[in-house]
Scaffold this motif. Sequence first.
Motif, PDB file in Angstrom:
ATOM      1  N   ASP A 339      58.987  -0.548  61.540  1.00 10.27           N
ATOM      2  CA  ASP A 339      57.684  -1.132  61.862  1.00 10.27           C
ATOM      3  C   ASP A 339      56.567  -0.531  61.020  1.00 10.27           C
ATOM      4  OD1 ASP A 339      58.819  -2.718  63.780  1.00 10.27           O
ATOM      5  OD2 ASP A 339      58.477  -1.297  65.411  1.00 10.27           O
ATOM      6  N   MET A 340      56.800   0.689  60.525  1.00 14.32           N
ATOM      7  CA  MET A 340      55.763   1.362  59.741  1.00 14.32           C
ATOM      8  C   MET A 340      56.107   1.307  58.255  1.00 14.32           C
ATOM      9  SD  MET A 340      54.167   2.133  62.414  1.00 14.32           S
ATOM     10  CE  MET A 340      52.771   3.077  61.881  1.00 14.32           C
ATOM     11  N   GLY A 341      56.943   0.393  57.888  1.00 17.32           N
ATOM     12  CA  GLY A 341      57.349   0.278  56.485  1.00 17.32           C
ATOM     13  C   GLY A 341      58.754   0.825  56.291  1.00 17.32           C
ATOM     14  N   GLU A 342      59.319   0.524  55.118  1.00 16.25           N
ATOM     15  CA  GLU A 342      60.687   0.955  54.834  1.00 16.25           C
ATOM     16  C   GLU A 342      60.762   2.475  54.715  1.00 16.25           C
ATOM     17  OE1 GLU A 342      63.575  -0.833  54.591  1.00 16.25           O
ATOM     18  OE2 GLU A 342      62.331  -2.496  55.377  1.00 16.25           O
ATOM     19  N   ILE A 343      61.816   3.099  55.191  1.00 12.07           N
ATOM     20  CA  ILE A 343      62.036   4.548  55.008  1.00 12.07           C
ATOM     21  C   ILE A 343      63.433   4.716  54.425  1.00 12.07           C
ATOM     22  CG2 ILE A 343      60.458   5.441  56.774  1.00 12.07           C
ATOM     23  CD1 ILE A 343      62.863   5.611  58.680  1.00 12.07           C
ATOM     24  N   ASN A 344      63.598   5.814  53.642  1.00 11.49           N
ATOM     25  CA  ASN A 344      64.917   6.011  53.016  1.00 11.49           C
ATOM     26  C   ASN A 344      65.888   6.655  54.024  1.00 11.49           C
ATOM     27  OD1 ASN A 344      64.589   8.804  52.998  1.00 11.49           O
ATOM     28  ND2 ASN A 344      63.509   8.730  51.014  1.00 11.49           N
ATOM     29  N   GLU A 345      67.133   6.782  53.611  1.00 14.55           N
ATOM     30  CA  GLU A 345      68.180   7.272  54.517  1.00 14.55           C
ATOM     31  C   GLU A 345      67.913   8.681  55.022  1.00 14.55           C
ATOM     32  OE1 GLU A 345      70.836   5.848  56.137  1.00 14.55           O
ATOM     33  OE2 GLU A 345      69.807   4.055  55.381  1.00 14.55           O
ATOM     34  N   GLY A 346      67.435   9.522  54.032  1.00 10.58           N
ATOM     35  CA  GLY A 346      67.138  10.927  54.401  1.00 10.58           C
ATOM     36  C   GLY A 346      66.055  10.980  55.468  1.00 10.58           C
ATOM     37  N   GLN A 347      65.009  10.176  55.259  1.00 14.15           N
ATOM     38  CA  GLN A 347      63.896  10.137  56.231  1.00 14.15           C
ATOM     39  C   GLN A 347      64.402   9.602  57.583  1.00 14.15           C
ATOM     40  OE1 GLN A 347      61.447   7.620  53.822  1.00 14.15           O
ATOM     41  NE2 GLN A 347      60.117   9.321  53.160  1.00 14.15           N
ATOM     42  N   LYS A 348      65.232   8.608  57.489  1.00 16.78           N
ATOM     43  CA  LYS A 348      65.762   7.989  58.705  1.00 16.78           C
ATOM     44  C   LYS A 348      66.592   8.995  59.515  1.00 16.78           C
ATOM     45  CE  LYS A 348      67.678   3.542  60.029  1.00 16.78           C
ATOM     46  NZ  LYS A 348      68.260   2.306  59.545  1.00 16.78           N
ATOM     47  N   ASP A 349      67.404   9.754  58.768  1.00 15.91           N
ATOM     48  CA  ASP A 349      68.262  10.761  59.424  1.00 15.91           C
ATOM     49  C   ASP A 349      67.424  11.820  60.145  1.00 15.91           C
ATOM     50  OD1 ASP A 349      70.780  12.073  59.975  1.00 15.91           O
ATOM     51  OD2 ASP A 349      70.126  13.591  58.524  1.00 15.91           O
ATOM     52  N   LEU A 350      66.410  12.294  59.398  1.00 19.20           N
ATOM     53  CA  LEU A 350      65.554  13.342  59.963  1.00 19.20           C
ATOM     54  C   LEU A 350      64.777  12.824  61.177  1.00 19.20           C
ATOM     55  CD1 LEU A 350      65.013  16.272  59.184  1.00 19.20           C
ATOM     56  CD2 LEU A 350      62.939  15.518  58.035  1.00 19.20           C
ATOM     57  N   ILE A 351      64.221  11.624  61.035  1.00 18.15           N
ATOM     58  CA  ILE A 351      63.452  11.053  62.143  1.00 18.15           C
ATOM     59  C   ILE A 351      64.382  10.791  63.339  1.00 18.15           C
ATOM     60  CG2 ILE A 351      62.065   9.062  62.879  1.00 18.15           C
ATOM     61  CD1 ILE A 351      60.952   8.969  59.999  1.00 18.15           C
ATOM     62  N   GLY A 352      65.608  10.367  63.003  1.00 21.73           N
ATOM     63  CA  GLY A 352      66.595  10.129  64.077  1.00 21.73           C
ATOM     64  C   GLY A 352      66.866  11.400  64.855  1.00 21.73           C
ATOM     65  N   LYS A 353      67.010  12.524  64.140  1.00 24.26           N
ATOM     66  CA  LYS A 353      67.256  13.804  64.821  1.00 24.26           C
ATOM     67  C   LYS A 353      66.044  14.209  65.673  1.00 24.26           C
ATOM     68  CE  LYS A 353      70.728  15.582  61.731  1.00 24.26           C
ATOM     69  NZ  LYS A 353      70.937  16.173  60.412  1.00 24.26           N
ATOM     70  N   ALA A 354      64.846  13.983  65.119  1.00 24.43           N
ATOM     71  CA  ALA A 354      63.625  14.294  65.883  1.00 24.43           C
ATOM     72  C   ALA A 354      63.585  13.436  67.146  1.00 24.43           C
ATOM     73  CB  ALA A 354      62.392  14.022  65.017  1.00 24.43           C
ATOM     74  N   TYR A 355      63.991  12.189  66.997  1.00 27.41           N
ATOM     75  CA  TYR A 355      64.016  11.274  68.145  1.00 27.41           C
ATOM     76  C   TYR A 355      64.966  11.794  69.228  1.00 27.41           C
ATOM     77  CZ  TYR A 355      64.495   6.947  70.815  1.00 27.41           C
ATOM     78  OH  TYR A 355      64.504   6.027  71.831  1.00 27.41           O
ATOM     79  N   GLN A 356      66.163  12.252  68.817  1.00 25.74           N
ATOM     80  CA  GLN A 356      67.143  12.759  69.784  1.00 25.74           C
ATOM     81  C   GLN A 356      66.637  14.018  70.508  1.00 25.74           C
ATOM     82  OE1 GLN A 356      69.706  11.304  71.009  1.00 25.74           O
ATOM     83  NE2 GLN A 356      69.450   9.583  69.587  1.00 25.74           N
TER      84      GLN A 356
END
Lengths: 545, 129
Positions: A339-356
Motif C-alpha cells: 500500500d505504501m509502494g513496492e518494497i524489495n525482498e530484503g525490506q519485506k523480510d525485515l518488515i515481516g519479522k517486525a510485524y511478527q
Amino acid sequence: MLLCNGNLKMIEEKVSKKIVSRETLKKELQGVKEDLNDLEGYMRDLSLFLPLAVCTINPAGIIVNINKAFERMTGYQTLEIVGEPLEGIFFEKELLKKTIISIGQEERAHLREVALTTKKEEKIPVALSIAARKDDKGSLIGCFVALTDISSEKKLREGLEKEVEDRTGELQNSRRALMNILEDVEESRKRAEEERNKTLAIIKNFSDGLIVLDFEKKVSLANPQAEKFFNIASKDVVGKNIFDLTGVPTLVNLIDILKKEDKVFRRELVLDKNLTIEVSASSMILGSIALGTLIILHDITREKTIEAMKTEFVSLSAHQLRTPLAAIKWSLQMFLEGDMGEINEGQKDLIGKAYQSNERMIALINDLLDVTRIEEGKYLFKPTLSDFGSVINFVVNSHKEEAKRKNIKVVFKKPGDKFPKILIDVEKMRLVIQNLLENAIKYTLPGGQISISLKDYKKEILFEISDTGVGIPKDQQGRIFSKFFRGSNVIRMETEGSGLGVFLSKNIIDAHGGKIWFESEEKKGTAFYFTIPVKKEFEEFLKEF
Amino acid sequence: MKKKNNSNNKILLIEDEEIMLDLLQRKLAQEGYDISVARNGEEGLDMMKEFIPDLVLLDIIMPKKGGYEVMEEMSRDESLNKIPIIIISNSGQPVEIDRAQKLGAKDWLVKTDFNPQEVIAKVRKQLPL
C-alpha cells in the motif's frame, strides 16, 4: 575356913562360868567363821554367776577385785588387772578419776557412757555405776564398780537414730518435694492465669475478628473486632447456635458460607462497599476430641483496593499500549501489502519479522488484559452447547504447520457422534486448548509426540494432552498455576512466553466448573488433564452463583 | 496504485489517534471511498449536520464526546439512526459489544486483532457496490 571354902566355891563357880563363856564364845566364833565362809562362798558363787561386770576398788581407785563377767568384758585375768588403777582401762581417764574422787561425798555415781579399752585394745561403750563402801564409822573403804556393756544398745540406738535421721531426712525431702510441687503448682497456676490473660488480651486486641463455636455450633466467643465487623454485641450472640442467628442481617452471608462447608479457607465476604473480609474456618481438635470451630475474619479491604488499583493500572496501561501496537501493526501490514509502494525482498523480510514481533507483543498484552479481567471479575463467558471435539480439532489444525516444522507428531482422534455436547464458551475454551498445545509444541524436542484424547465419564468429560517434552522441574511444580510462572528449564530453551497461559487456562476451567491438574517428569514429558461437567452438572454448578 | 471507484459512498471516520486516522484514510482512499475525518465525537456529530455519511467508522474512547455518546445521539436523530456504524476500538469486551449493538453498531473491530485489509472487508460488507 568356911569363908575360904565359900570363896573357893565362888571362885570355882566363877572360873567355871568363865570356862563356859569361853567355850560359848569359841563356839560362837566358830559359827561366825562358818557363816563368813558361807557368805564368802555365796558371794563368790554370786559373783561368778552374775552377768554384770563388777569390780571393787579401794579409795585410791586401785582395782581390788573383779568378777568373771569383768574378766570376760575386759579380757584381763584377775591377776593381770588387780592392783591397776581403774581409769587405766578407760578412754576417759580424767573423767574416771574425778568420778572416783567425787564418791567420797556423793556415795553413788553413774556415767551413762564411757569407753572401755579391753586387753585387745578394743573399745567397748559401757555404762558405769559406782557405789561407795563405808565402814561402821562412815569412812570410805572402797567402791563397787559395775560395768554394763551398752554396745548393742548403742548400736540399736545409733541404728534408731540413723533410721530416725534417715526418716526425718526422707520426710524433709518429701516435705521439700511437696513444697516444690506446691510451688510448681502455684507457679503453673500463675503462669496459666497469666497465659490465659495474655491469650484473652491477644484475642481482644487481635486485629482479625475471631469467633469461636463450641462442638454444638454455639457461639462461645466473639472478639471486639468480630463485633465491629458484623455490628453485633458479644452478649447477644454468645451461647446461641450460629445457625439460629439468621435474624442478624450482617451474619446471614457468613452463616451461608458455614452451612456449605465445614472447613472454609480464605473465602471473601463483602460486608459493605468499604469492607471486605476473608473468612477462614477450621475445626479445633485436641487429641481426638473436637472442641469446636474457630472462625478467623481478616479485613482485606485495603488489599482489595490496592489489587483493584493495580488491576486498573495494568488494564489502563495495556489499553494504552494497544493503540501504538495497532498503529505499528497496521503500518507494517500496509507496507507488506504494498500500500505504501513496492518494497524489495530484503525490506519485506525485515518488515515481516517486525510485524511478527509486534504480534507477540499484542498477544502478551492480550494475556495481561485477560488476567486483569479475571481479577476484576469481568472475564465474562457465554456458554453454548458445543461439540468439544470440533473445538479441539480446530485448534489442532491451526497448529499443524507449526508442529510439522518442529517435526512433532500431534495425535488427536476425534470422538464419535455419541460423545456428549457440553456447555462451554467456545472462544475461551479454544484459548485453553491453544495454551496447552502451544506449550506442548514449544517444550517438546523434534521427533517427539503430543497425544490428545477425550473421554466420557457420564457426569463429566476428561480432556488429556500429553507430550514427550522436557517436563516441569519437580521443585517448581507447585507454582505451575501461578501468574507469570515459567519453568527454569524452559526459560533456557525458549526465552519468549508470558507465563500466563496456564494461569488463564485454570481460571477458564474453574469458571466452567471443571478441574485441571497435571503430571510431569523432567526429561520425560508432561500430561495436562481437565474435566468439564456435562450440561446438567454444569447447570447445577451455575446455580451456586 | 489504481484508485477504485467507491466515490459514491461517503464514509465518516471519527478517530482521535492521528496515525490510525492517517492509515485508515489512506487505505479507504485507495479503495476509492469518499472520506471525511473527525478527531473527536463532537466534531463528528457536527459534521453529520453538514452531510449524511453512508457509513461511520467510530472509535470509542475519544475526547469531548466518546463513541457511545455519538451513537446515542445518532440513535435519537431520525436522519442519522439508519446509518451503519462500525466500531474500531482498542477494547472488545462482550459487555461493550452488546452495548454498542444495542445502540445500532453493525460491527466491532478490535484494532490489534485486525489489519486494514480486514477493515476494508467489513466496510464492503456494509456498503456493497
